[in-house]
Write a protein that holds these residues in place. Structure first.
Motif, PDB file in Angstrom:
ATOM      1  N   UNK A   1       2.621 -14.665   2.890  1.00 53.05           N
ATOM      2  CA  UNK A   1       2.409 -13.303   2.409  1.00 53.05           C
ATOM      3  C   UNK A   1       3.720 -12.527   2.501  1.00 53.05           C
ATOM      4  N   UNK A   2       3.862 -11.596   1.567  1.00 52.83           N
ATOM      5  CA  UNK A   2       5.043 -10.759   1.557  1.00 52.83           C
ATOM      6  C   UNK A   2       4.864  -9.529   2.427  1.00 52.83           C
ATOM      7  N   UNK A   3       5.911  -8.746   2.496  1.00 57.12           N
ATOM      8  CA  UNK A   3       5.901  -7.547   3.330  1.00 57.12           C
ATOM      9  C   UNK A   3       4.830  -6.547   2.877  1.00 57.12           C
ATOM     10  N   UNK A   4       4.702  -6.364   1.576  1.00 55.03           N
ATOM     11  CA  UNK A   4       3.705  -5.413   1.059  1.00 55.03           C
ATOM     12  C   UNK A   4       2.301  -5.874   1.413  1.00 55.03           C
ATOM     13  N   UNK A   5       2.016  -7.165   1.263  1.00 53.63           N
ATOM     14  CA  UNK A   5       0.703  -7.701   1.621  1.00 53.63           C
ATOM     15  C   UNK A   5       0.427  -7.514   3.106  1.00 53.63           C
ATOM     16  N   UNK A   6       1.458  -7.750   3.934  1.00 51.04           N
ATOM     17  CA  UNK A   6       1.301  -7.561   5.377  1.00 51.04           C
ATOM     18  C   UNK A   6       0.935  -6.114   5.709  1.00 51.04           C
ATOM     19  N   UNK A   7       1.605  -5.179   5.058  1.00 50.50           N
ATOM     20  CA  UNK A   7       1.339  -3.762   5.333  1.00 50.50           C
ATOM     21  C   UNK A   7      -0.062  -3.355   4.879  1.00 50.50           C
ATOM     22  N   UNK A   8      -0.492  -3.850   3.721  1.00 54.63           N
ATOM     23  CA  UNK A   8      -1.845  -3.541   3.247  1.00 54.63           C
ATOM     24  C   UNK A   8      -2.870  -4.170   4.184  1.00 54.63           C
ATOM     25  N   UNK A   9      -2.623  -5.388   4.630  1.00 57.54           N
ATOM     26  CA  UNK A   9      -3.529  -6.046   5.575  1.00 57.54           C
ATOM     27  C   UNK A   9      -3.620  -5.247   6.877  1.00 57.54           C
ATOM     28  N   UNK A  10      -2.502  -4.715   7.342  1.00 59.07           N
ATOM     29  CA  UNK A  10      -2.506  -3.882   8.555  1.00 59.07           C
ATOM     30  C   UNK A  10      -3.346  -2.617   8.341  1.00 59.07           C
ATOM     31  N   UNK A  11      -3.228  -2.001   7.164  1.00 50.79           N
ATOM     32  CA  UNK A  11      -4.034  -0.806   6.869  1.00 50.79           C
ATOM     33  C   UNK A  11      -5.520  -1.151   6.832  1.00 50.79           C
ATOM     34  N   UNK A  80      -9.886 -11.815   6.768  1.00 47.89           N
ATOM     35  CA  UNK A  80     -10.382 -11.056   5.619  1.00 47.89           C
ATOM     36  C   UNK A  80      -9.328 -10.057   5.168  1.00 47.89           C
ATOM     37  N   UNK A  81      -8.586  -9.484   6.128  1.00 53.29           N
ATOM     38  CA  UNK A  81      -7.571  -8.488   5.779  1.00 53.29           C
ATOM     39  C   UNK A  81      -6.499  -9.093   4.868  1.00 53.29           C
ATOM     40  N   UNK A  82      -6.057 -10.312   5.192  1.00 50.60           N
ATOM     41  CA  UNK A  82      -5.041 -10.963   4.365  1.00 50.60           C
ATOM     42  C   UNK A  82      -5.575 -11.274   2.969  1.00 50.60           C
ATOM     43  N   UNK A  83      -6.800 -11.760   2.923  1.00 56.96           N
ATOM     44  CA  UNK A  83      -7.426 -12.086   1.631  1.00 56.96           C
ATOM     45  C   UNK A  83      -7.574 -10.831   0.776  1.00 56.96           C
ATOM     46  N   UNK A  84      -8.127  -9.773   1.351  1.00 59.14           N
ATOM     47  CA  UNK A  84      -8.324  -8.528   0.607  1.00 59.14           C
ATOM     48  C   UNK A  84      -6.980  -7.959   0.147  1.00 59.14           C
ATOM     49  N   UNK A  85      -5.977  -7.980   1.034  1.00 58.72           N
ATOM     50  CA  UNK A  85      -4.671  -7.400   0.704  1.00 58.72           C
ATOM     51  C   UNK A  85      -4.083  -8.065  -0.534  1.00 58.72           C
ATOM     52  N   UNK A  86      -4.076  -9.379  -0.547  1.00 59.80           N
ATOM     53  CA  UNK A  86      -3.510 -10.089  -1.701  1.00 59.80           C
ATOM     54  C   UNK A  86      -4.282  -9.765  -2.974  1.00 59.80           C
ATOM     55  N   UNK A  87      -5.597  -9.741  -2.879  1.00 58.73           N
ATOM     56  CA  UNK A  87      -6.421  -9.471  -4.065  1.00 58.73           C
ATOM     57  C   UNK A  87      -6.271  -8.016  -4.538  1.00 58.73           C
ATOM     58  N   UNK A  88      -6.241  -7.074  -3.599  1.00 60.98           N
ATOM     59  CA  UNK A  88      -6.105  -5.669  -3.978  1.00 60.98           C
ATOM     60  C   UNK A  88      -4.761  -5.422  -4.664  1.00 60.98           C
ATOM     61  N   UNK A  89      -3.711  -6.000  -4.117  1.00 62.95           N
ATOM     62  CA  UNK A  89      -2.386  -5.824  -4.727  1.00 62.95           C
ATOM     63  C   UNK A  89      -2.368  -6.469  -6.106  1.00 62.95           C
ATOM     64  N   UNK A  90      -2.960  -7.642  -6.228  1.00 66.90           N
ATOM     65  CA  UNK A  90      -3.002  -8.319  -7.514  1.00 66.90           C
ATOM     66  C   UNK A  90      -3.777  -7.549  -8.568  1.00 66.90           C
ATOM     67  N   UNK A  91      -4.833  -6.885  -8.152  1.00 70.09           N
ATOM     68  CA  UNK A  91      -5.695  -6.171  -9.112  1.00 70.09           C
ATOM     69  C   UNK A  91      -5.282  -4.709  -9.318  1.00 70.09           C
ATOM     70  N   UNK A  92      -4.903  -4.031  -8.235  1.00 72.09           N
ATOM     71  CA  UNK A  92      -4.671  -2.595  -8.314  1.00 72.09           C
ATOM     72  C   UNK A  92      -3.200  -2.189  -8.225  1.00 72.09           C
ATOM     73  N   UNK A  93      -2.366  -3.080  -7.739  1.00 73.62           N
ATOM     74  CA  UNK A  93      -0.963  -2.733  -7.516  1.00 73.62           C
ATOM     75  C   UNK A  93      -0.130  -2.729  -8.775  1.00 73.62           C
ATOM     76  N   UNK A  94       0.847  -1.849  -8.795  1.00 76.29           N
ATOM     77  CA  UNK A  94       1.806  -1.860  -9.894  1.00 76.29           C
ATOM     78  C   UNK A  94       3.029  -2.647  -9.422  1.00 76.29           C
ATOM     79  N   UNK A  95       3.738  -3.207 -10.343  1.00 75.26           N
ATOM     80  CA  UNK A  95       4.898  -4.069  -9.993  1.00 75.26           C
ATOM     81  C   UNK A  95       6.010  -3.310  -9.357  1.00 75.26           C
TER      82      UNK A  95
END
Length: 95
Positions: A1-11, A80-95
C-alpha cells in the motif's frame, strides 16, 4: 500500500474507534453505522483532502455498505481498513 492508502486506512481505524466510543452504551451496535462514518469522515477528518475531492455523502455511505458486504463475503487477507482504503481511493479519489 502507498502512503495515501495508509493514511486513509488510519482514518478509517480512527472512525471505528470513535464510533465505538460514541456508541459505547450499546457496545458499538449501530444499524446505520455507515451514515455515521460518512458524516465523520467527510466533515471531521482529512478524507476529502486525501481523496482530492469531497465525495457526496450518500455515495460514500453506499461505498462503505458495499465494502462491508464484500469484505465479509470475500474475507481478503489484511485488515478491513486496508481493503476499504484501497477501494475508496480507487472509486472516489482523484489522481
Amino acid at each position: 500500500m502507498g502512503e495515501r492508502e495508509d493514511k486513509v486506512a488510519e482514518l478509517l481505524h480512527e472512525a471505528g474507534e470513535t464510533h465505538h466510543v460514541v456508541y459505547r452504551i450499546v457496545d458499538g451496535d449501530d444499524p446505520d453505522w455507515a451514515s455515521w462514518y460518512s458524516e465523520w469522515l467527510l466533515n471531521l477528518s482529512e478524507l476529502p483532502t486525501l481523496l482530492g475531492a469531497k465525495p457526496v455523502r450518500s455515495e460514500l455511505t453506499y461505498m462503505l455498505v458495499r465494502l462491508d458486504k464484500e469484505f465479509t463475503e470475500k474475507r481478503p487477507a489484511g485488515t478491513w481498513e486496508d481493503y476499504y482504503a484501497a477501494e475508496l481511493i480507487g472509486h472516489l479519489g482523484s489522481s
